[in-house]
Design a protein around this motif. Sequence first.
Motif, PDB file in Angstrom:
ATOM      1  N   TYR A 147      -4.537  -4.459   5.945  1.00  0.00           N
ATOM      2  CA  TYR A 147      -5.637  -3.432   6.336  1.00  0.00           C
ATOM      3  C   TYR A 147      -5.377  -2.202   6.778  1.00  0.00           C
ATOM      4  N   ILE A 148      -4.455  -2.163   7.640  1.00  0.00           N
ATOM      5  CA  ILE A 148      -3.842  -0.904   8.201  1.00  0.00           C
ATOM      6  C   ILE A 148      -3.284  -0.190   7.178  1.00  0.00           C
ATOM      7  N   LYS A 149      -2.606  -0.429   6.333  1.00  0.00           N
ATOM      8  CA  LYS A 149      -2.029   0.257   5.084  1.00  0.00           C
ATOM      9  C   LYS A 149      -3.329   0.591   4.388  1.00  0.00           C
ATOM     10  N   PHE A 150      -4.285  -0.182   4.042  1.00  0.00           N
ATOM     11  CA  PHE A 150      -5.414   0.354   3.274  1.00  0.00           C
ATOM     12  C   PHE A 150      -6.242   1.421   4.031  1.00  0.00           C
ATOM     13  N   LEU A 151      -6.277   1.603   5.286  1.00  0.00           N
ATOM     14  CA  LEU A 151      -6.749   2.608   5.932  1.00  0.00           C
ATOM     15  C   LEU A 151      -5.802   3.903   6.122  1.00  0.00           C
ATOM     16  N   LYS A 152      -4.735   3.647   6.393  1.00  0.00           N
ATOM     17  CA  LYS A 152      -3.574   4.958   6.842  1.00  0.00           C
ATOM     18  C   LYS A 152      -2.540   5.200   5.793  1.00  0.00           C
ATOM     19  N   GLY A 153      -2.504   4.375   4.985  1.00  0.00           N
ATOM     20  CA  GLY A 153      -1.620   4.538   3.733  1.00  0.00           C
ATOM     21  C   GLY A 153      -0.319   3.593   3.891  1.00  0.00           C
ATOM     22  N   SER A 154       0.421   3.623   2.836  1.00  0.00           N
ATOM     23  CA  SER A 154       1.459   2.641   2.893  1.00  0.00           C
ATOM     24  C   SER A 154       2.530   2.827   3.823  1.00  0.00           C
ATOM     25  N   GLY A 155       2.741   3.882   4.317  1.00  0.00           N
ATOM     26  CA  GLY A 155       3.687   4.491   5.411  1.00  0.00           C
ATOM     27  C   GLY A 155       3.628   3.689   6.734  1.00  0.00           C
ATOM     28  N   VAL A 156       2.368   3.196   7.190  1.00  0.00           N
ATOM     29  CA  VAL A 156       1.871   2.512   8.304  1.00  0.00           C
ATOM     30  C   VAL A 156       1.935   0.981   8.375  1.00  0.00           C
ATOM     31  N   GLU A 157       2.673   0.681   8.970  1.00  0.00           N
ATOM     32  CA  GLU A 157       2.809  -0.830   9.284  1.00  0.00           C
ATOM     33  C   GLU A 157       2.601  -1.312  10.642  1.00  0.00           C
ATOM     34  N   MET A 158       2.165  -2.798  10.683  1.00  0.00           N
ATOM     35  CA  MET A 158       1.880  -3.158  11.926  1.00  0.00           C
ATOM     36  C   MET A 158       2.995  -4.467  12.020  1.00  0.00           C
TER      37      MET A 158
ATOM     38  N   SER B 165      -5.704  -8.730  -0.630  1.00  0.00           N
ATOM     39  CA  SER B 165      -5.129  -9.879  -0.930  1.00  0.00           C
ATOM     40  C   SER B 165      -3.890  -9.758  -1.528  1.00  0.00           C
ATOM     41  N   VAL B 166      -3.831  -8.683  -2.458  1.00  0.00           N
ATOM     42  CA  VAL B 166      -2.364  -8.357  -3.270  1.00  0.00           C
ATOM     43  C   VAL B 166      -1.369  -8.224  -2.550  1.00  0.00           C
ATOM     44  N   GLY B 167      -1.720  -7.421  -0.987  1.00  0.00           N
ATOM     45  CA  GLY B 167      -0.504  -6.935  -0.518  1.00  0.00           C
ATOM     46  C   GLY B 167      -0.166  -8.119   0.709  1.00  0.00           C
ATOM     47  N   LEU B 168      -0.946  -9.169   0.621  1.00  0.00           N
ATOM     48  CA  LEU B 168      -0.670 -10.145   1.877  1.00  0.00           C
ATOM     49  C   LEU B 168       0.900 -10.357   1.877  1.00  0.00           C
ATOM     50  N   PHE B 169       1.464 -10.407   0.788  1.00  0.00           N
ATOM     51  CA  PHE B 169       2.847 -10.832   0.671  1.00  0.00           C
ATOM     52  C   PHE B 169       3.825  -9.747   0.306  1.00  0.00           C
TER      53      PHE B 169
ATOM     54  N   ALA C 278      14.549  -8.014  10.071  1.00  0.00           N
ATOM     55  CA  ALA C 278      14.458  -8.284   8.529  1.00  0.00           C
ATOM     56  C   ALA C 278      13.048  -9.128   8.236  1.00  0.00           C
ATOM     57  N   LEU C 279      13.091 -10.166   8.893  1.00  0.00           N
ATOM     58  CA  LEU C 279      11.924 -11.091   8.719  1.00  0.00           C
ATOM     59  C   LEU C 279      10.514 -10.640   9.284  1.00  0.00           C
ATOM     60  N   SER C 280      10.421  -9.391   9.895  1.00  0.00           N
ATOM     61  CA  SER C 280       9.341  -8.874  10.460  1.00  0.00           C
ATOM     62  C   SER C 280       8.552  -8.117   9.523  1.00  0.00           C
ATOM     63  N   LYS C 281       9.366  -7.864   8.465  1.00  0.00           N
ATOM     64  CA  LYS C 281       8.881  -6.579   7.378  1.00  0.00           C
ATOM     65  C   LYS C 281       8.353  -7.558   6.171  1.00  0.00           C
ATOM     66  N   ILE C 282       8.670  -8.755   6.144  1.00  0.00           N
ATOM     67  CA  ILE C 282       8.092  -9.559   4.953  1.00  0.00           C
ATOM     68  C   ILE C 282       7.344 -10.888   5.760  1.00  0.00           C
TER      69      ILE C 282
ATOM     70  N   LEU D   9      -0.115 -15.253   9.740  1.00  0.00           N
ATOM     71  CA  LEU D   9      -1.263 -15.138   8.872  1.00  0.00           C
ATOM     72  C   LEU D   9      -2.337 -14.099   9.415  1.00  0.00           C
ATOM     73  N   VAL D  10      -2.576 -13.860  10.666  1.00  0.00           N
ATOM     74  CA  VAL D  10      -3.296 -12.772  11.155  1.00  0.00           C
ATOM     75  C   VAL D  10      -2.753 -11.558  10.821  1.00  0.00           C
ATOM     76  N   ASN D  11      -1.331 -11.369  11.128  1.00  0.00           N
ATOM     77  CA  ASN D  11      -0.594 -10.145  10.986  1.00  0.00           C
ATOM     78  C   ASN D  11      -0.509  -9.734   9.395  1.00  0.00           C
ATOM     79  N   ALA D  12      -0.424 -10.673   8.555  1.00  0.00           N
ATOM     80  CA  ALA D  12      -0.464 -10.353   7.258  1.00  0.00           C
ATOM     81  C   ALA D  12      -1.782  -9.506   6.870  1.00  0.00           C
ATOM     82  N   ALA D  13      -2.662 -10.044   7.063  1.00  0.00           N
ATOM     83  CA  ALA D  13      -4.155  -9.485   6.724  1.00  0.00           C
ATOM     84  C   ALA D  13      -4.131  -8.255   7.640  1.00  0.00           C
ATOM     85  N   SER D  14      -3.745  -8.221   8.747  1.00  0.00           N
ATOM     86  CA  SER D  14      -3.917  -6.966   9.583  1.00  0.00           C
ATOM     87  C   SER D  14      -3.194  -5.996   9.010  1.00  0.00           C
ATOM     88  N   ASN D  15      -1.821  -6.076   8.607  1.00  0.00           N
ATOM     89  CA  ASN D  15      -0.902  -5.214   8.084  1.00  0.00           C
ATOM     90  C   ASN D  15      -1.682  -4.571   7.133  1.00  0.00           C
TER      91      ASN D  15
END
Length: 958
Positions: A325-336, A162-166, A181-185, A317-323
């Motif tokens: 979760y990907i970072k949690f598994l693969k590290g901060s360098g991976v984004e969806m 939840s901390v990284g949702l935004f 620009a808006l796809s990363k936030i 909303l789905v993308n924020a949580a999924s993104n």
Amino acid sequence: MDAPAPTRGPASFLTQANALLRKNLCFQKRNLKTNIGITLFPVLLCVILVVLQGVIDRELDKPKYRCGCVCVDPGPAAVGDACRRTECGVQHSTLDQVGSCPIPNPTPWPALVQVPRPESRAVRTAGQPFDGLPDPTCRDTGSCPAAVLVTGSNRSLAQSLSVGLFPASTSSLNLTDYLDALSKIVAGSDTWPWTTELIESAFIPGNNLYLVQPRCLSNLTQTVSSNAGAIPLQLNIDCVQGLPLWRESASVVNDELFKGYRQNGGGSGGGKTNEFVAGYDFLNTNTNGLEMNIWYNSTYNNNTAYVPISLLRVPRLVNAASNEYIKFLKGSGVEMFLQYVKEMPKVGTKLKFDLSSLLGALFFTWIVELLFPVILTYLVYEKQQKLKIMMKMHGLKDGPYWLISYAYFFALSATYMILFVIFGSLIGLDFFRKNAYSIQFVFYFIYINLQISLAFLVSSFFSSVKIATVVGYIYVFGSGLLGEFLLRFFVEDTGFPKGWVVVMEIIPGFSLYRGLYEFGQYASAGNSMGTTGMKWSNLDDSLNGMRVVLIIMVVEWAIVLPLAFYVDQVSPLGGGFRKNPFFFLGCFKKSPLSLRRYSFGRQGSKVVVEMDNPDAVQEREVVEQLLLEPIANQAILSDNLKKVYHGKDGNPDKLAVRGLSLAIPKGQCFGMLGPNGAGKTSFISMMIGLIPPTSGTAYVHGMDIKTNMDAIYTTMGVCPQHDLLWETLTGREHVMFYGRLKNLKGTELLKAVDDSLKSVNLFHGGVGDKQVGKYSGGMKRRLSVAISLIGDPKVVFMDEPSTGLDPASRNNLWCVVKEAKKNRAIILTTHSMEEAEVLCDRLGIFVDGGFQCLGNPKELKARYGGTYVLTMTTPSENEQEVEQLVHRLSPNASRIYHISGTQKFELPKQEVKVADVFHAVESAKRRFSIYAWGLVDTTLEDVFIKVAKGAQAFSVVA
């Protein structure tokens, strides 16, 4: 030797159905204007819709709603500034025009979340004192954060996600490439999504675009300019802090979301609310998989067909949580990344607004249901006027009545609906033209049958036309409005349990509304997309409720129609005998209705209120003896018949008929005399099936009135106290109808009808062919007598048949009755002593619910009238001398009347001779003036008055 004439049996099912059908056709022919008005009503409404649709189409065809165009290559001034090339498109259009423009390559828009408006963001209140919510003072500065509620089985993991949702924006926004620009936030909007993504409402000037950040910096609140394809953008971008809040369970999250929504009126735009961006339940999420539920605010919803537009805000909303979760598994360098959402391309269209599809569900529900109060009123009218029971009393059985009545209402409804659909299609209403006609046929066919069955069922509970009409129209308009503003809301709310929608559709009005709603939605969608509407294959769509509606209506039709018949038989408002609730079990055993012998036991204990009355006691003994013997010529036997009306509002019970026993053979006319309220009509009503007896029973040609009333009706004729007639039918049509019910056919029927009308003086001068509504009261009474005698009934009941007749008509009627009684038993009630003396072979004076005396007129006059009545009028000063004269003639004479010189005396016959009276009067004339005098024998009227007064006096003393 001539062969005996064949006996005419009771009318068959088809004969009775034919009689009722012919009568109904005559009745409806007289009501032709009303029927035409009913069937043309939907045509009128369709015309109104077409006129309104034309007005709307002309308005939408104006330039302000057509795709905007500008001249991009003006011609030389010399040729009058003619434009050589015009360019049309979204970039040249206003918001009203853009909907009709061709868009070969729709603009992509960033996926947004739905952010509550500043004044509606969740804060801590007395009704919502939950942990972590900000103080309400933030609303004064518009700085309240946008809260997100989080829960899950693994708290540490859920809070970490939840901390990284935004995710934070590292620099000031550069909208040169706004999608990237808006796809990363996480961007959001507080505006409602539109029905199309061709233009995202958040990017319309004047609306706010929010950046949801872990922490807001002042330099992130800015105004920037960019282009969306060919569309210039001027955006007001505000920073909003995203605030994730942990909650212990999903139920807590649900409770908090609900309380925040409903606070102070609740709902989007409907009052001050305490709203959240969303709620996340990460369930059993772990390193092996992402599992979550998301709560979102579905009130930001502007449905078209079955597309919940609020879902357009869910992908981010789905993308924020999924993104995260990907970072949690693969590290901060991976984004969806979720760069944009985009509509399908569209061709240029003309703006359309199909009024019939929009209003069809409500208005057409009212149109179809307007037949319900019409049918209900007709059915209740026949009961209120006792026309239904009158037909039954002349032999009409339930089968033909239900068949013909149902067939008539079906024909009326079918004609109504066919005209409705055909005319609506001819004038171009897409509601009818777009949807498959076969589906419409099946739907309307099933519903009108269900509606007719429902009207039969509901009519069993009413005895007043006014009340039934009011209830019918309340049902029509109430079900339409509730369907529009309640059922429709539940149907379109994807979160509402569909099982409850099905339960609501059990109400026929809601079933109709849902079916018409489906037609309207498919017609509207077909009109917008240029396709067809509902086809049979669409019934397999999960969101299409038509299949369920058809099943519900078929099942209800199969249940309601037999239930209506059952309730009609056992309902106290049905008119006539109420059958036992288990009467249908009688179908499994044989009932010997044709027996003509009496093999019955006594009907309960005897009531001996008349033991001091020798006539009543003797009659009861005769009845008891006849009940034990197979006597075939006894047409009527009343065995201890009793009727009690139970008191209401604290009043005592009223004993109307006190254990009456009576035997009447074939060929006898029995007269019932009695004051008003004595119980005569109650007795007749029990005998003809209008009311059930409280105890005891009676037999008509061996058939019990409690169990065999339907068979009794085939041999019975009735002239009720009040004329039960159809005002629009002629006298001939009445007699013809009842003659057919008695199985008269062909020339026999025509001859019987003519003879019947002639016998009561309704034949000559075309009187018999006039509508009964134009008859005088006396003519109606004569017609009622003619009806009671048509078809040679074996038993006839006449309740005051000569009421309202002039002397000539009364004498003629007496001749008819005297001729008729030769071959049948007649029970006649009357207030005319002369009529009773002329017609009746035997009389019974009925007082306070029981017979006070029985016998033929001569016997009663001899028994109760052994006196002469001497009347003399003299000057007042000679009254004493007259009294002395009378007492010299008869010492036991009594004065029964005295006023102003006129005196009346009763003289016992055994004490005087008529010659002595004449000699005494002639002698008195020489001594004083005698203005007038007379000597008469006792009349039946004197007997009646004497017996009635004596019985009433005894009743008062008792």
